[in-house]
Write an enzyme that holds these catalytic residues in place. Structure first.
Site, PDB file in Angstrom:
ATOM      1  N   ARG A 180       0.866  -1.181   0.000  1.00 41.06           N
ATOM      2  CA  ARG A 180       0.000   0.000   0.000  1.00 41.06           C
ATOM      3  C   ARG A 180       0.902   1.231   0.000  1.00 41.06           C
ATOM      4  O   ARG A 180       1.674   1.443   0.927  1.00 41.06           O
ATOM      5  CB  ARG A 180      -0.944   0.021   1.203  1.00 41.06           C
ATOM      6  N   HIS A 196       2.619  -9.852  -0.004  1.00 42.54           N
ATOM      7  CA  HIS A 196       2.266  -9.063   1.172  1.00 42.54           C
ATOM      8  C   HIS A 196       3.479  -8.841   2.074  1.00 42.54           C
ATOM      9  O   HIS A 196       3.397  -8.122   3.067  1.00 42.54           O
ATOM     10  CB  HIS A 196       1.154  -9.798   1.938  1.00 42.54           C
TER      11      HIS A 196
END
Length: 705
Positions: free
Chosen positions: A380, A440
Site C-alpha cells: 500500500r 504481502h
C-alpha cells in the site's frame, strides 16, 4: 455465536469468521462510549466503525451472498444454513447500529453541546438567524448542484451510486393531488457535509448538508406539497473478481476496467431512514431491484463515516493528543546509517519513533558508492510518497532500483498502478503482481556491489507494516535492520523468486509462505508440545492482527491440551474459542487504542532459547497459502529483549485491553484487575518509555556473528 466443525469426529470448535470480525468492530465502537477519551476522538471512532462496516458489506457480505448463489439449489440444507448465518450477521449489525445511535444521538450530541458546539440534526429546529443563513446558503451553494430525478418503477431506469447519500422526496401535486416520488443525490464534493451556522457568542453551531437541502425542497418543487423526505444509500459489491492467472503487465492493463466494475457492483446493503413509509420503501425497492434481505433500516443521517470531517472549533484539547516521536539516539549519533547497521542490528518501532529513519537510510543508500541497488516491496503506497521519491532519486543516481508493486491490494489498486507508472518513467524497474499470489511481505534489500563490503551482500529490512509514511503515523509496527549474511542472502533469494518465479528457492532462516512457513510454524508449536509433555516449561506469546486458519488453530488447541501456556494478542478476527477444555491454557486479549495495533511478533520459549520472529503474516488461510509472506528471526539479544517487553506490555494493559470470552464478548480487563489491586497500565502510552529506554541504550556489545 460459534459454528461446529463439520463431522462427528471433530472435537474442536471455531468462531465464525465474520461474527468474529463484528466483535472486533464492536470493540472499536465501544471506544466512542468511553468518556475518558476526548470527544472528537470518540467521534473519530464512530467514523472508523462506520467505515469498517461499509467495507464489511462491500467485501465480506458480498462474498457470502456470492457463495450462497453458487450452492446447488438441490442442496437445500446447506443453502439454508448459509442463509441463516448471513441473517445472524445482519441481526448483530442491527444491534451494533443501535449502540452507534445511542453513542451519537444520546451521548455525543449532548457532550458536544456541553462543550459549546451545537449540532442541528433537524431543519425544523432552524430559527431566526440560523434559518435565514441556511436558506441563503441553500440558494447560493446547494440549489445549483441538485438534480431531481423522478422515480417511476418500470418506466424510468436510474442508478444509485454506493457511498452517496440520497433523499427520496414524497410529493403531492397541488392541482390534482397526484402522488410522486423523486430522488436527489446530495452534493458530495462541491459542498461540505457539515455547514457552520450562526450561534451564540462564544459557542459554535453546525448542521448536516442533508438538513439544509431538506429546508429548501419547496424551492426545488414549486407547485407541490412536500409530504416527506427520507435518506437512503447503498453499499455495493466491491470484491471484483481478478483473473488469478493474470500477472505482470497483463494484470496492470486490467486494473482500470476492474476499478470501474467495482462502482457498479450488485447491491449488498440498502440503508434507509427507518421513518420512511412502507409505501415509499416499496417504490424504491421496485425502482432499484432491492431485495428484502438487502434492506437495513437506519437513522435519519447516513454515511456517518463522514463524522471525521466534523469541524473542531474548540481546539486541540478536545482531540486526541499524540506524543512527539522519541528520537532514536543510537541512529542519530551514527555518521553513516549504513555503517551503523553493518556494526549491529537495529530496530525501529513506529509511530513511537519516526518513520523518517527508514527514509534516512534509503537516502544515504541512494548516494553510497558501495550500494549497487535497492529492492523493495510495496503493498500500500502513500499518496505523494516520500519513499517513492527517494527510490526515484536513487535510480537517477545510477542505482539499480527494483520495486515489486502489488496491484491486487484491495482499494489501493489505482494508486499503486499510478505510482508504479510514475516510477517506470524515472527508470525504476517495476515487477507487478504474480499470478495466483499476492505479495504481502514488507521487505527491503539494499544490495552492495560484490566484495564492496566484506562478508555481506547488503542490508536487509524486515517490517511488520508497509513502507508507507502516512500509515506509519497511526499504525503500530516494528522493523528490523540487519547485515547478517544468513538473512541478507536469503532476502536476496526471495527477491530473485519475485523476479523469476519459475526458479526454485529454499530458505533456512526466513519463514516464507509457500516455502515452508506453515511447516515451520507447526514445528515450532510441536517443539513446545514435546517440552510440555516432558514436564518442562513451554509457552508462546503470539501477537498478530487475525487468527483464522483452522490448521494452526488446531495446533494451538493441541498445544493447550499438552499444557503449553499460550497468550494471544489478537486485534481483529480470532476464530479460536477460549475457555473450552481443549483451550484452557489459552488466553485471548484484544487491544484497541489510539494507534492501530499492527505488528506481528511471534515468541516461542523453545526450552529457554527463545525463538522470536517479526512477520508480515497473520495466521489466516490467505496469508499462509495464497500470499508471499516473510517472517524473519530476531537474532540480536537486545532487540529480542525489547520485543519481549513489548509483548509483556500488551498482555499487562488493563485500560484499553479486553479479554475475548467463549461468546466473543469484549470483557474489560480493568474491572478484574481493579479487584486484584493492580494499577492502571495503558500499553500504548507506556510504549513511549519503553522505546525511549531502548533507543537510549549504548551500542550493542555483540555484533552480528
Amino acid at each position: 455465536m460459534t459454528v461446529e466443525e463439520q463431522g462427528n469426529k471433530e472435537k474442536y470448535r471455531f468462531f465464525d469468521r465474520e461474527v468474529s470480525w463484528l466483535s472486533f468492530n464492536k470493540r472499536v465502537l465501544l471506544e466512542s462510549l468511553d468518556k475518558t477519551v476526548p470527544v472528537y476522538e470518540r467521534i473519530n471512532f464512530l467514523s472508523i466503525f462506520s467505515s469498517n462496516l461499509e467495507e464489511f458489506y462491500q467485501i465480506r457480505v458480498a462474498s457470502e451472498r456470492g457463495a450462497i448463489e453458487r450452492i446447488d439449489k438441490k442442496d437445500v440444507a446447506k443453502r439454508e444454513e448459509r442463509i441463516a448465518a448471513l441473517r445472524a450477521l445482519t441481526d448483530e449489525v442491527k444491534q451494533q447500529e443501535e449502540l452507534f445511535r445511542v453513542s451519537w444521538e444520546e451521548m455525543m450530541l449532548a457532550d458536544l453541546q456541553k462543550a459549546g458546539v451545537q449540532i442541528y440534526t433537524h431543519y425544523t429546529d432552524f430559527k431566526g438567524k440560523v434559518r435565514e443563513y441556511a436558506e441563503q446558503f441553500f440558494e447560493e451553494e446547494v440549489f445549483p448542484f441538485l438534480q431531481p430525478v423522478v422515480i417511476r418503477p418500470n418506466m424510468v431506469k436510474t442508478f444509485i451510486r454506493d457511498k452517496r447519500v440520497y433523499l427520496c422526496i414524497k410529493l403531492r401535486r397541488t392541482f390534482d393531488d397526484a402522488i410522486y416520488h423523486y430522488m436527489i443525490k446530495l452534493p458530495f464534493t462541491k459542498v461540505p457535509r457539515f455547514i457552520e451556522v450562526p450561534a451564540k457568542k462564544g459557542c459554535y453551531a453546525y448542521t448536516f448538508i442533508d438538513e439544509v437541502a431538506r429546508l429548501g425542497l419547496k424551492q426545488v418543487f414549486p407547485g407541490y406539497e412536500i409530504l416527506g423526505s427520507y435518506s437512503f444509500k447503498t453499499s455495493r459489491d466491491a470484491d471484483v473478481i481478478i483473473d488469478e492467472d493474470e500477472g505482470g503487465q497483463q494484470l496492470a492493463e486490467s486494473i482500470e476496467s476492474m476499478i470501474r466494475r467495482r462502482k457498479i457492483g450488485s447491491v449488498t446493503r440498502f440503508q434507509y431512514d427507518e421513518k420512511m413509509p412502507q409505501e415509499t420503501l416499496e417504490v424504491l425497492c421496485r425502482a432499484f431491484g432491492i431485495k428484502k434481505e438487502e434492506l437495513m433500516p437506519s437513522s435519519r443521517h447516513l454515511q456517518l463515516q463522514d463524522l471525521r470531517a466534523l469541524p473542531n472549533p474548540l481546539g486541540p484539547s478536545f482531540e486526541q493528543q499524540y506524543p512527539a516521536p522519541v528520537p532514536h539516539k543510537r541512529w542519530d549519533k551514527a555518521q553513516s546509517k549504513i555503517d551503523h547497521i553493518l556494526d549491529q542490528d537495529e530496530a525501529l518501532a513506529v509511530p513511537y519513533s519516526s518513520f523518517s529513519y527508514l527514509l534516512d537510510l534509503l537516502n544515504e543508500a541512494s548516494g553510497d558508492p558501495r550500494v549497487k541497488g535497492i529492492k523493495l516491496t510495496q503493498y500500500r503506497v502513500a499518496d505523494d510518497s516520500e519513499v517513492i521519491d527517494v527510490l526515484i532519486k536513487a535510480a537517477s543516481r545510477g542505482k539499480e532500483v527494483t520495486v515489486f508493486v502489488e496491484l491486487k491490494a484491495r482499494f489501493d489498486e489505482e494508486n499503486n498502478l499510478q505510482t508504479a507508472q510514475r516510477m517506470t518513467r524515472h527508470g525504476v524497474k517495476i515487477i507487478y503482481s504474480l499470478p495466483r499470489l499476492k505479495v504481502h511481505a514488507k521487505t527491503c534489500f539494499i544490495e552492495f556491489y560484490p566484495d564492496a563490503v566484506p562478508q555481506t551482500t547488503g542490508l536487509a529490512v524486515f517490517s511488520t507494516g508497509n513502507f508507507n509514511e502516512s500509515t506509519a503515523k497511526i499504525y503500530s509496527d516494528v522493523s528490523i535492520f540487519t547485515a547478517r549474511p544468513e538473512l541478507t542472502s536469503e532476502l536476496g533469494r526471495l527477491f530473485l523468486q519475485l523476479e523469476e518465479p519459475q526458479k526454485e528457492v529454499s530458505f533456512d532462516n526466513l519463514l516464507v509462505a509457500g516455502h515452508g512457513m506453515v511447516e515451520g510454524i507447526h514445528a515450532l508449536i510441536d517443539y513446545e508440545i514435546e517440552e510440555a509433555k516432558a514436564g518442562r516449561e513451554a509457552r508462546m506469546v503470539l501477537k498478530m492482527n487475525s487468527l483464522e486458519e483452522e490448521g494452526v488453530i488446531r495446533k494451538l488447541y493441541e498445544a493447550s491440551e499438552a499444557g503449553v501456556q499460550i497468550d494471544l494478542l489478537i486485534r481483529g478476527i480470532c476464530r479460536l474459542v477460549p475457555e473450552q477444555p481443549y483451550s484452557r491454557n489459552i488466553r485471548v486479549i484484544r487491544l484497541v487504542d489510539i494507534y492501530l495495533e499492527h505488528a506481528r511478533i511471534w515468541c516461542f520459549y523453545h526450552g529457554g532459547g527463545e525463538r522470536m520472529y517479526l512477520a508480515s503474516a497473520d495466521w489466516m488461510r490467505r496469508n499462509l497459502y495464497r500470499r508471499i509472506e516473510c517472517a524473519a528471526p530476531v537474532m540480536e539479544p537486545k532487540i529480542k529483549e525489547f520485543l519481549k517487553k513489548v509483548l509483556r506490555l500488551g498482555l499487562e494493559d488493563n485500560v484499553k485491553a479486553v479479554y475475548i470470552n467463549d461468546q466473543l464478548e469484549n470483557i474489560q480487563k480493568s474491572e478484574q484487575d481493579e479487584q486484584k489491586g493492580k494499577a492502571p497500565i495503558r500499553a500504548q502510552m507506556k510504549m513511549y518509555d519503553l522505546v525511549r529506554d531502548f533507543v537510549s541504550q549504548p551500542l550493542f556489545n555483540q555484533n552480528k556473528q
